[in-house]
Design a protein around this motif. Structure first.
Motif, short mmCIF file in Angstrom:
data_model
loop_
_atom_site.label_atom_id
_atom_site.label_comp_id
_atom_site.label_asym_id
_atom_site.label_seq_id
_atom_site.Cartn_x
_atom_site.Cartn_y
_atom_site.Cartn_z
N THR A 106 0.83 -1.21 0.00
CA THR A 106 0.00 0.00 0.00
C THR A 106 0.86 1.25 0.00
OG1 THR A 106 -1.43 -1.27 1.47
CG2 THR A 106 -2.03 0.98 1.08
N GLN A 107 1.82 1.30 0.95
CA GLN A 107 2.64 2.50 1.06
C GLN A 107 3.56 2.65 -0.15
OE1 GLN A 107 2.41 4.90 3.41
NE2 GLN A 107 0.67 3.82 4.27
N GLY A 108 4.08 1.50 -0.64
CA GLY A 108 4.95 1.54 -1.81
C GLY A 108 4.21 2.13 -3.01
N THR A 109 2.96 1.69 -3.21
CA THR A 109 2.18 2.23 -4.31
C THR A 109 1.95 3.72 -4.14
OG1 THR A 109 1.06 0.10 -4.36
CG2 THR A 109 0.09 1.85 -5.67
N LEU A 110 1.66 4.11 -2.89
CA LEU A 110 1.45 5.54 -2.62
C LEU A 110 2.69 6.35 -2.97
CD1 LEU A 110 -0.49 7.65 -1.21
CD2 LEU A 110 0.87 7.27 0.82
N VAL A 111 3.86 5.84 -2.58
CA VAL A 111 5.10 6.58 -2.81
C VAL A 111 5.46 6.59 -4.30
CG1 VAL A 111 7.58 6.57 -2.40
CG2 VAL A 111 6.01 6.15 -0.51
N LEU A 112 5.32 5.43 -4.95
CA LEU A 112 5.78 5.32 -6.34
C LEU A 112 4.78 5.88 -7.34
CD1 LEU A 112 7.39 1.76 -6.32
CD2 LEU A 112 8.54 3.98 -6.24
N VAL A 113 3.50 5.58 -7.13
CA VAL A 113 2.50 5.94 -8.15
C VAL A 113 1.75 7.21 -7.77
CG1 VAL A 113 0.54 5.06 -9.47
CG2 VAL A 113 2.25 3.49 -8.63
N GLY A 114 1.72 7.52 -6.47
CA GLY A 114 0.97 8.70 -6.03
C GLY A 114 -0.37 8.32 -5.44
N SER A 115 -1.06 9.32 -4.92
CA SER A 115 -2.27 9.02 -4.14
C SER A 115 -3.49 8.81 -5.02
CB SER A 115 -2.53 10.15 -3.15
OG SER A 115 -2.53 11.38 -3.82
N THR A 116 -3.42 9.18 -6.30
CA THR A 116 -4.57 8.88 -7.17
C THR A 116 -4.06 8.30 -8.48
OG1 THR A 116 -4.52 11.04 -8.23
CG2 THR A 116 -5.94 10.81 -6.31
N PHE A 117 -4.96 7.65 -9.19
CA PHE A 117 -4.61 7.07 -10.48
C PHE A 117 -5.81 7.26 -11.40
CE2 PHE A 117 -3.25 3.60 -13.34
CZ PHE A 117 -1.90 3.92 -13.44
N PRO A 118 -5.59 7.67 -12.66
CA PRO A 118 -6.73 7.91 -13.54
C PRO A 118 -7.56 6.64 -13.75
CG PRO A 118 -4.63 8.42 -14.65
CD PRO A 118 -4.30 7.96 -13.28
N GLY A 119 -8.87 6.79 -13.68
CA GLY A 119 -9.76 5.64 -13.77
C GLY A 119 -10.04 5.22 -15.21
N ILE A 120 -10.77 4.09 -15.34
CA ILE A 120 -11.22 3.58 -16.64
C ILE A 120 -12.73 3.71 -16.64
CG2 ILE A 120 -11.26 1.59 -18.17
CD1 ILE A 120 -9.11 0.32 -16.44
N GLY A 121 -13.31 4.15 -17.73
CA GLY A 121 -14.76 4.20 -17.80
C GLY A 121 -15.36 2.80 -17.85
N THR A 122 -16.56 2.62 -17.26
CA THR A 122 -17.22 1.33 -17.33
C THR A 122 -17.71 1.09 -18.75
OG1 THR A 122 -17.99 1.71 -15.09
CG2 THR A 122 -18.98 -0.14 -16.29
N PRO A 123 -17.33 -0.04 -19.37
CA PRO A 123 -17.78 -0.30 -20.73
C PRO A 123 -19.19 -0.89 -20.74
CG PRO A 123 -16.37 -2.07 -19.99
CD PRO A 123 -16.45 -1.09 -18.85
N GLY A 124 -19.78 -0.97 -21.91
CA GLY A 124 -21.02 -1.75 -22.05
C GLY A 124 -22.31 -0.97 -21.98
#
Lengths: 288, 408
Positions: A106-124
């Motif tokens: 969890t903390q590694g992702t926070l440090v490396l990727v940041g606190s947010t990540f762009p989402g994907i729209g729901t398909p279908g």
């Protein structure tokens, strides 16, 4: 009328697939190896992030989801060899190690990727029944949960690996004496469990907001389903998910989300009181 | 695990030839409690950045009364028990002059009794449900009479009188929902549904169905945290497309920067700050922010308020010529204590110790573009003084709500 009936089915299917998909990986690892994988939520998160990253890199969604599943499975196998293997006979220590792993992830992702990540729209898109709108993708999730159950059934009942795995589960020493490689079976089981967690994340990635701690929103449901289901995936997870989904759907519909969540936990307490080994323990006892 | 970052912005001072004086003076210590990990990290990080930018600028300009500013930041990770532990630590061990921070109302109410008991001075930097009448606290964020009394009547006029409320199940959600009702019902509105969602819930199929059954004209959204924002994606997938109003979306959670286009379509909010604000003061502020933090996803209102809090504190101490709470409260009681902030001039209301704000109505379109629809101008925080809170006369240290008013 039609709309209301379908609405109940849809709600049930939605909760059922959430429970099955979030619990399957945890149940396999617990049932096969007796290891309580506290990093289960982070394998789910890994599936989500890999799916989103590869999707943004240009892969079509189903391929991106396959990547998310595979990466989680591979990481699972590597970690099994490096971290879990030395702790086969120390279940409490393996619990601690996987918990530490979840904090690092969890903390590694926070440090490396940041606190947010762009989402994907729901398909279908959506469809309509009796005046209510429903999401097509939610039906895809329900189908996926049934496929996961079918996959687990075929894997354990119809393949050579399944025979070995069940043999190790029943009596590891005897299975080893007959030439089954226990460590290989365990590494594969852990990889499959982690992969199923990654699959859960990959499937839910287009429906949620992505943050490093998102694994936690699957954890309660996953553990509750495994506790009620007991140690066998086949006899446990599916009936447990069905029973809990009925309880939760009903309470959600009539009294709202808070009562739904409270009711789910009370149901778990009652079931554990009556069936201490969960559904699978009870079913196995009736058979013998 | 606990992060402790000591940010001595004073390093800039010697370069400007202020070295001798600034080094000789003992620093003014600011205790900062901001979540930069945990569920609220995405909105907490801009808050830390806002404080750091302000501290740098204050130090570069010679500090506060010649004394450099020192930030002592701890990360409570969204855990209210840690908020209390860390508040005690910075106030008692580090002996900070002022405590700033906290995101949720639950964290503020966790910290406030400690501040009161230690007779410390605390600045809360978020927009919130309002009503805290406490002489130890200065609130620099917007409150319901600024965010809701502007936004909700506009929504009713534009979209209609049937409203569905979805709120997070803790004090902020309940109080903001009560606030909404007290504004909407006198306008003849009907609340066709009201749901409280436990924090951390991420699956909303049932809620979406309930909305479709109730057929509201628009949604009043008070959801909190990343898990609950999954609602928007799921609602769109089910084909529900309704206008929405919220005091915590867009300028705070910058959902329009995180979600694909279309998800936040038709969300309306009233804000004292949003990064798309293009007044000269705002443009200049954004330039300075982006120079220091080029990778910021969005300069949100919380980060902006955190910046304003330090500047407000500088003004208060310099006018009081002291960091003592009683002296600072005398300055606040004067009624003209304010600063030129990037949004415009904001002034502390002496009776409630809340700030006036320049409020603007904003909305998001299908391309995730934010536009300003209306300028409400300068709005004072009038509600507390209206119901009888007067901190210049007495200090009840209470939080009042439409359902819990002071006894006169």
């Amino acid at each position: 009328m039609m709309g209301n009936l379908f609405s109940y089915f849809y709600q049930f299917a939605d909760v059922f697939s959430f429970l099955v998909l979030s619990a399957a990986g945890l149940a396999i690892i617990f049932g096969m190896m007796g290891v309580i994988n506290m990093a289960h939520g982070e394998f789910i998160m890994c599936g989500v992030y890999v799916t989103a990253a590869t999707f943004h890199a240009g892969l079509p969604l189903p391929l991106a989801q396959a990547c998310g599943t595979l990466v989680a499975a591979l990481i699972g196998m590597v970690l099994e060899v490096v971290l879990i293997r030395p702790l086969y006979n120390r279940p409490l220590d393996s619990l601690l190690v996987t918990w530490g792993l979840s904090l690092v992830a969890t903390q590694g992702t926070l440090v490396l990727v940041g606190s947010t990540f762009p989402g994907i729209g729901t398909p279908g898109g959506g469809f309509e029944v009796g005046g209510y709108g429903f999401s097509v993708y939610r039906m895809v999730l329900f189908a996926a949960s049934l496929l996961v159950l079918a996959f687990v059934y075929l894997l354990f009942m119809r393949t050579r690996f399944g025979v070995h795995a069940r043999a190790v589960m029943q009596n590891a020493g005897m299975a080893q004496a007959l030439g089954v490689r226990r460590s290989q079976v365990y590494a594969l089981s852990f990889g499959i469990g982690a992969g199923l967690a990654g699959l859960c994340g990959a499937l839910y990635a287009p429906t949620m907001s992505l943050i490093p701690t998102m694994g936690a929103s699957f954890i309660v449901e996953a553990f509750v389903t495994v506790v009620v289901g007991g140690s066998s995936v086949l006899l446990g997870t599916a009936p447990a998910a069905a029973a809990l989904a009925i309880v939760r759907t009903g309470l959600n519909a009539w009294y709202g989300q808070i009562i739904g969540q409270i009711g789910l936990l009370i149901a778990v307490i009652l079931i554990i009181r009556v069936l201490p080994d969960g559904f699978s323990g009870w079913l196995a006892k009736r058979e013998s | 695990m606990n992060r402790r970052s000591l940010l001595l912005g004073a390093t800039a001072a010697p370069l400007l030839g202020l070295g001798h004086f600034a080094q000789a003076a003992t620093p003014i210590k600011i205790g900062l409690l901001e979540d930069i990990s945990g569920d609220l990290a995405s909105i907490g990080l801009p808050k830390l950045h806002g404080s750091q930018l302000a501290a740098d600028e204050v130090n570069a300009a010679g500090g506060i009364m010649g004394r450099p500013v020192e930030l002592i930041h701890l990360d409570p990770q969204g855990d209210n028990a840690r908020y209390q532990e860390f508040a005690r630590r910075v106030l008692q061990r580090d002996k900070v002059d002022v405590l700033i921070g906290g995101i949720t109302s639950a964290s503020r109410e966790a910290v406030r009794p400690i501040v009161d008991r230690l007779n410390a001075f605390y600045i809360y930097t978020n927009q919130y449900e309002g009503g805290v009448c406490d002489g130890s606290m200065l609130s620099v964020g917007a409150v319901p009479e600024q965010q809701l009394s502007t936004l909700l009547p506009w929504m009713v006029e534009k979209f209609g009188k049937k409203i569905y409320t979805i709120a997070a199940d803790y004090n902020f959600g309940h109080l903001s929902s009560a606030w909404g009702n007290s504004i909407l019902k006198p306008l003849g509105c009907e609340i066709v549904g009201e749901e409280f969602i436990p924090l951390g819930v991420s699956q909303f199929a049932q809620t979406i169905q309930n909305i479709q059954r109730a057929k509201p004209d628009w949604l009043y959204m008070l959801d909190v945290g990343a898990a609950q924002t999954s609602f928007y994606e799921q609602k769109n997938a089910a084909g529900v497309s309704l206008p929405m109003a919220s005091p915590v979306k867009i300028m705070l959670g910058f959902e329009h920067k995180r979600f694909p286009p279309g998800v936040m379509k038709d969300m309306y909010a009233a804000a004292n700050w949003f990064e798309e604000l293009d007044t000269p003061g705002a443009e200049n502020f954004k330039k300075r922010w982006r120079a220091k933090f080029p990778n910021e996803v969005y300069v949100n209102d919380m980060g902006y308020n955190a910046y304003v809090a330090v500047m407000m504190y500088k003004m208060l101490v310099e006018r009081a010529k002291s960091t003592k709470k009683d002296d600072i409260r005398q300055v606040m009681a004067a009624g003209d204590a304010g600063i030129e902030a990037p949004e415009g001039r904001i002034v502390i209301d002496p009776k409630s110790q809340h700030c006036s704000h320049v409020m603007r109505l904003i909305s998001v379109d299908a391309q995730n573009k934010v536009s300003t629809l209306k300028d409400f101008g300068d709005i004072k925080p009038y509600w507390l003084s209206q119901v009888g809170c007067d901190l210049t006369k007495s200090d009840p240290k209470e939080q009042y709500t439409p359902d819990h008013l002071p006894t006169r």
